[in-house]
Design a protein around this motif. Structure first.
Motif, PDB file in Angstrom:
ATOM      1  N   UNK A   1       3.262  -1.799  -6.663  1.00  0.00           N
ATOM      2  CA  UNK A   1       2.322  -1.569  -5.556  1.00  0.00           C
ATOM      3  C   UNK A   1       0.955  -2.134  -5.942  1.00  0.00           C
ATOM      4  N   UNK A   2       0.290  -2.728  -4.976  1.00  0.00           N
ATOM      5  CA  UNK A   2      -1.058  -3.265  -5.207  1.00  0.00           C
ATOM      6  C   UNK A   2      -2.106  -2.174  -5.054  1.00  0.00           C
ATOM      7  N   UNK A   3      -1.807  -1.196  -4.202  1.00  0.00           N
ATOM      8  CA  UNK A   3      -2.759  -0.158  -3.830  1.00  0.00           C
ATOM      9  C   UNK A   3      -2.010   1.167  -3.726  1.00  0.00           C
ATOM     10  N   UNK A   4      -2.629   2.237  -4.217  1.00  0.00           N
ATOM     11  CA  UNK A   4      -2.149   3.561  -3.839  1.00  0.00           C
ATOM     12  C   UNK A   4      -3.306   4.293  -3.180  1.00  0.00           C
ATOM     13  N   UNK A   5      -2.953   5.085  -2.181  1.00  0.00           N
ATOM     14  CA  UNK A   5      -3.926   5.926  -1.499  1.00  0.00           C
ATOM     15  C   UNK A   5      -3.461   7.364  -1.631  1.00  0.00           C
ATOM     16  N   UNK A   6      -4.404   8.280  -1.518  1.00  0.00           N
ATOM     17  CA  UNK A   6      -4.026   9.686  -1.616  1.00  0.00           C
ATOM     18  C   UNK A   6      -5.150  10.579  -1.150  1.00  0.00           C
ATOM     19  N   UNK A   7      -4.774  11.791  -0.791  1.00  0.00           N
ATOM     20  CA  UNK A   7      -5.744  12.866  -0.684  1.00  0.00           C
ATOM     21  C   UNK A   7      -5.835  13.475  -2.081  1.00  0.00           C
ATOM     22  N   UNK A   8      -6.803  14.337  -2.290  1.00  0.00           N
ATOM     23  CA  UNK A   8      -6.963  14.968  -3.606  1.00  0.00           C
ATOM     24  C   UNK A   8      -6.814  16.484  -3.540  1.00  0.00           C
ATOM     25  N   UNK A   9      -6.086  16.980  -2.545  1.00  0.00           N
ATOM     26  CA  UNK A   9      -6.028  18.432  -2.377  1.00  0.00           C
ATOM     27  C   UNK A   9      -4.631  18.950  -2.027  1.00  0.00           C
TER      28      UNK A   9
ATOM     29  N   UNK B   1       0.863  -1.171   0.000  1.00  0.00           N
ATOM     30  CA  UNK B   1       0.000   0.000   0.000  1.00  0.00           C
ATOM     31  C   UNK B   1       0.907   1.230   0.000  1.00  0.00           C
ATOM     32  N   UNK B   2       0.828   2.012  -1.052  1.00  0.00           N
ATOM     33  CA  UNK B   2       1.724   3.160  -1.219  1.00  0.00           C
ATOM     34  C   UNK B   2       0.906   4.444  -1.153  1.00  0.00           C
ATOM     35  N   UNK B   3       1.148   5.246  -0.124  1.00  0.00           N
ATOM     36  CA  UNK B   3       0.459   6.524   0.078  1.00  0.00           C
ATOM     37  C   UNK B   3       1.177   7.581  -0.760  1.00  0.00           C
ATOM     38  N   UNK B   4       0.495   8.112  -1.763  1.00  0.00           N
ATOM     39  CA  UNK B   4       1.121   9.064  -2.691  1.00  0.00           C
ATOM     40  C   UNK B   4       0.544  10.477  -2.555  1.00  0.00           C
ATOM     41  N   UNK B   5      -0.036  10.797  -1.411  1.00  0.00           N
ATOM     42  CA  UNK B   5      -0.705  12.091  -1.245  1.00  0.00           C
ATOM     43  C   UNK B   5       0.197  13.284  -1.562  1.00  0.00           C
ATOM     44  N   UNK B   6       1.459  13.167  -1.250  1.00  0.00           N
ATOM     45  CA  UNK B   6       2.349  14.316  -1.428  1.00  0.00           C
ATOM     46  C   UNK B   6       3.023  14.359  -2.792  1.00  0.00           C
ATOM     47  N   UNK B   7       2.739  13.371  -3.638  1.00  0.00           N
ATOM     48  CA  UNK B   7       3.329  13.379  -4.988  1.00  0.00           C
ATOM     49  C   UNK B   7       2.303  13.034  -6.074  1.00  0.00           C
ATOM     50  N   UNK B   8       1.024  12.982  -5.731  1.00  0.00           N
ATOM     51  CA  UNK B   8       0.007  12.601  -6.714  1.00  0.00           C
ATOM     52  C   UNK B   8       0.037  13.491  -7.949  1.00  0.00           C
ATOM     53  N   UNK B   9       0.167  14.795  -7.771  1.00  0.00           N
ATOM     54  CA  UNK B   9       0.228  15.699  -8.925  1.00  0.00           C
ATOM     55  C   UNK B   9       1.406  15.387  -9.824  1.00  0.00           C
ATOM     56  N   UNK B  10       2.527  15.030  -9.235  1.00  0.00           N
ATOM     57  CA  UNK B  10       3.708  14.660 -10.019  1.00  0.00           C
ATOM     58  C   UNK B  10       3.493  13.340 -10.752  1.00  0.00           C
ATOM     59  N   UNK B  11       2.771  12.406 -10.113  1.00  0.00           N
ATOM     60  CA  UNK B  11       2.503  11.108 -10.751  1.00  0.00           C
ATOM     61  C   UNK B  11       1.590  11.288 -11.960  1.00  0.00           C
TER      62      UNK B  11
ATOM     63  N   UNK C   1      -8.624   9.126  -2.351  1.00  0.00           N
ATOM     64  CA  UNK C   1      -8.815   8.081  -3.350  1.00  0.00           C
ATOM     65  C   UNK C   1      -8.024   6.849  -2.976  1.00  0.00           C
ATOM     66  N   UNK C   2      -8.495   5.739  -3.503  1.00  0.00           N
ATOM     67  CA  UNK C   2      -7.785   4.471  -3.425  1.00  0.00           C
ATOM     68  C   UNK C   2      -7.779   3.920  -4.841  1.00  0.00           C
ATOM     69  N   UNK C   3      -6.603   3.630  -5.368  1.00  0.00           N
ATOM     70  CA  UNK C   3      -6.490   3.025  -6.701  1.00  0.00           C
ATOM     71  C   UNK C   3      -5.795   1.683  -6.553  1.00  0.00           C
ATOM     72  N   UNK C   4      -6.277   0.705  -7.287  1.00  0.00           N
ATOM     73  CA  UNK C   4      -5.742  -0.655  -7.212  1.00  0.00           C
ATOM     74  C   UNK C   4      -5.561  -1.212  -8.614  1.00  0.00           C
ATOM     75  N   UNK C   5      -4.936  -2.363  -8.683  1.00  0.00           N
ATOM     76  CA  UNK C   5      -4.656  -2.965  -9.986  1.00  0.00           C
ATOM     77  C   UNK C   5      -5.546  -4.152 -10.323  1.00  0.00           C
ATOM     78  N   UNK C   6      -6.357  -4.610  -9.367  1.00  0.00           N
ATOM     79  CA  UNK C   6      -7.190  -5.784  -9.661  1.00  0.00           C
ATOM     80  C   UNK C   6      -8.645  -5.545  -9.268  1.00  0.00           C
ATOM     81  N   UNK C   7      -9.528  -6.217  -9.969  1.00  0.00           N
ATOM     82  CA  UNK C   7     -10.956  -6.103  -9.672  1.00  0.00           C
ATOM     83  C   UNK C   7     -11.277  -6.630  -8.274  1.00  0.00           C
ATOM     84  N   UNK C   8     -10.603  -7.692  -7.866  1.00  0.00           N
ATOM     85  CA  UNK C   8     -10.826  -8.253  -6.532  1.00  0.00           C
ATOM     86  C   UNK C   8     -10.474  -7.230  -5.444  1.00  0.00           C
TER      87      UNK C   8
END
Length: 183
Positions: free
Chosen positions: A141-149, A118-128, A159-166
């Motif tokens: 990473x299986x999961x990324x989490x972030x704030x949107x602000x 689980x990779x928290x990308x709140x401080x680099x989401x805009x860069x990603x 937000x939570x983004x993942x790579x699999x439907x499960x």
């Protein structure tokens, strides 16, 4: 948002990055499970610790070693800890970044013991999303989490983004676990 993150599985109902973290931690662990985490002293977010959300959920924290000279996680020592501890989750992501976390290397070790990354990308989401920083989902990473602000100019939300439907179905439990309505 899925197009920007190159995945079709994005959950936008968390009301903050911390609620996104709480959801990911809860759906992939149970109280008493272990998590190997990036250290706060190296820049990780307090929600990843025993003092924050991880602890509130009853998940045991084991810190990864930090290399001050490289200002990043010590990969070799972290691999050994992951192999020994066999955690359910491994968290990455800093509030203070100088360099990307070694996501690929840590994910290889985590996946070898059946752990989710689980990779928290709140401080680099805009860069990603601007393609100036590595997308952890593309690095293992299986999961990324972030704030949107923060570095992404959106409203107070998460937000939570993942790579699999499960995994997408699992993180969809943000409702009713931590969100009771759309804000």
């Amino acid at each position: 948002m899925g197009e920007l993150l190159e995945t079709e599985y994005v959950e936008l109902r968390p009301i903050s990055g911390t609620i996104a973290n709480a959801t990911a931690f809860r759906v992939f662990t149970n109280p008493g499970d272990k998590a190997v985490v990036a250290p706060v002293q190296g820049g990780a977010h307090v929600s990843h610790t025993r003092y924050g959300t991880l602890g509130a959920l009853g998940i045991e924290q084991v810190e990864m070693p930090f290399n001050v000279e490289e200002w990043n996680i010590d990969v070799d020592k972290a691999r050994k800890i992951i192999e020994e501890v066999k955690p359910k989750i491994v968290t990455l992501g800093f509030s203070l970044y100088l360099f990307p976390n070694p996501t690929r290397e840590i994910a290889e070790a985590a996946h070898a013991v059946g752990a989710k990354v689980i990779h928290d990308v709140a401080h680099v989401l805009g860069l990603i999303v601007g393609k100036q920083w590595e997308n952890p989902l593309k690095q293992g990473a299986d999961v990324i989490t972030s704030s949107l602000h923060k570095t992404y100019p959106g409203p107070q939300s998460g937000l939570i983004a993942v790579t699999s439907e499960e995994d997408y179905k699992a993180v969809g439990r943000v409702f009713p676990l931590f969100v009771s309505n759309h804000h």
